[in-house]
Design a protein around this motif. Sequence first.
Motif, PDB file in Angstrom:
ATOM      1  N   LYS A   3      -0.846  -3.727   1.400  1.00 25.80           N
ATOM      2  CA  LYS A   3      -0.352  -3.860   0.027  1.00 25.80           C
ATOM      3  C   LYS A   3      -0.314  -2.502  -0.665  1.00 25.80           C
ATOM      4  CE  LYS A   3      -4.838  -5.020  -1.962  1.00 25.80           C
ATOM      5  NZ  LYS A   3      -5.636  -6.019  -2.693  1.00 25.80           N
ATOM      6  N   VAL A   4       0.540  -2.441  -1.675  1.00 26.70           N
ATOM      7  CA  VAL A   4       0.703  -1.258  -2.524  1.00 26.70           C
ATOM      8  C   VAL A   4       0.638  -1.736  -3.965  1.00 26.70           C
ATOM      9  CG1 VAL A   4       2.273   0.574  -3.238  1.00 26.70           C
ATOM     10  CG2 VAL A   4       2.078  -0.016  -0.820  1.00 26.70           C
ATOM     11  N   VAL A   5      -0.231  -1.109  -4.750  1.00 27.16           N
ATOM     12  CA  VAL A   5      -0.410  -1.525  -6.142  1.00 27.16           C
ATOM     13  C   VAL A   5      -0.119  -0.344  -7.050  1.00 27.16           C
ATOM     14  CG1 VAL A   5      -2.034  -2.402  -7.840  1.00 27.16           C
ATOM     15  CG2 VAL A   5      -2.162  -3.207  -5.479  1.00 27.16           C
ATOM     16  N   GLN A   6       0.772  -0.568  -8.007  1.00 27.67           N
ATOM     17  CA  GLN A   6       1.137   0.506  -8.936  1.00 27.67           C
ATOM     18  C   GLN A   6       0.632   0.190 -10.340  1.00 27.67           C
ATOM     19  OE1 GLN A   6       5.516   0.870  -7.113  1.00 27.67           O
ATOM     20  NE2 GLN A   6       5.062   2.452  -8.640  1.00 27.67           N
ATOM     21  N   CYS A  23      -0.503   5.016  -7.866  1.00 26.87           N
ATOM     22  CA  CYS A  23      -0.175   4.165  -6.730  1.00 26.87           C
ATOM     23  C   CYS A  23      -1.365   4.131  -5.784  1.00 26.87           C
ATOM     24  CB  CYS A  23       1.049   4.703  -6.006  1.00 26.87           C
ATOM     25  SG  CYS A  23       1.477   3.803  -4.495  1.00 26.87           S
ATOM     26  N   TYR A  25      -2.893   2.203  -2.179  1.00 30.49           N
ATOM     27  CA  TYR A  25      -2.315   1.515  -1.023  1.00 30.49           C
ATOM     28  C   TYR A  25      -3.390   1.111  -0.021  1.00 30.49           C
ATOM     29  CZ  TYR A  25      -2.864   6.042   1.271  1.00 30.49           C
ATOM     30  OH  TYR A  25      -3.387   7.211   1.782  1.00 30.49           O
ATOM     31  N   CYS A  89       6.710   3.032  -5.576  1.00 33.84           N
ATOM     32  CA  CYS A  89       5.850   3.666  -4.585  1.00 33.84           C
ATOM     33  C   CYS A  89       5.911   2.807  -3.333  1.00 33.84           C
ATOM     34  CB  CYS A  89       4.424   3.717  -5.134  1.00 33.84           C
ATOM     35  SG  CYS A  89       3.202   4.320  -3.977  1.00 33.84           S
ATOM     36  N   GLY A 103       5.462  -1.167  -3.744  1.00 35.77           N
ATOM     37  CA  GLY A 103       4.756  -1.691  -4.892  1.00 35.77           C
ATOM     38  C   GLY A 103       5.737  -2.353  -5.849  1.00 35.77           C
TER      39      GLY A 103
END
Lengths: 112, 116
Positions: A3-6, A23, A25, A89, A103
């Motif tokens: 997962k990618v969180v922005q 960002c 990850y 991202c 993200g």
Amino acid sequence: EDKVVQSPLSLVVHEGDTVTLNCSYEVTNFRSLLWYKQEKKAPTFLFMLTSSGIEKKSGRLSSILDKKELFSILNITATQTGDSAVYLCAARGDTGGFKTIFGAGTRLFVKA
Amino acid sequence: DTAVSQTPKYLVTQMGNDKSIKCEQNLGHDTMYWYKQDSKKFLKIMFSYNNKELIINETVPNRFSPKSPDKAHLNLHINSLELGDSAVYFCASSQEIPGTRPREQYFGPGTRLTVT
């Protein structure tokens, strides 16, 4: 799961301000982190980062990667109204072929 | 001059219909992708092809079938369209060589699909 969180999800600033987009990850066998800018249509490539601590710059934009903390930031200095866009991202791992995890994006609005 | 092109740009159709979206890249890249971007702007990979071979097939309903006649083209056919298929579909390409460092992707302009 990869997962990618922005953060933040959205941001409103005035022209001339400096902004920092975040960002984080979690990607199996991480290979690279990418930043894209999406205005009305297709995402356009900004940076690809593969090594920690090396800043990439393009005009007023710069980005850096921290592979220990699994984190990247995108800085925009002296913002202009033309910087208004969604900044995406994305992280690439080494499993599943050429899979890129994106993200949700940070929506930046620069007021005149 | 367009690097990655898609047709059509807009597609409005009724539930149950079958439709296709075409993608072509003139960058000489070996790898092409299909992404779906929903209303919340979340971009999610659907398929990836490298030299006409399927590399990634995410958890996508089998109503979606990609076809790559050659490495410059990757088309997406969708059967029995549903309301939830409404989204923007982006094609992308990159010059990827397995085992070497990843490369950035170049995106097409997107196809906005609306299912009514």
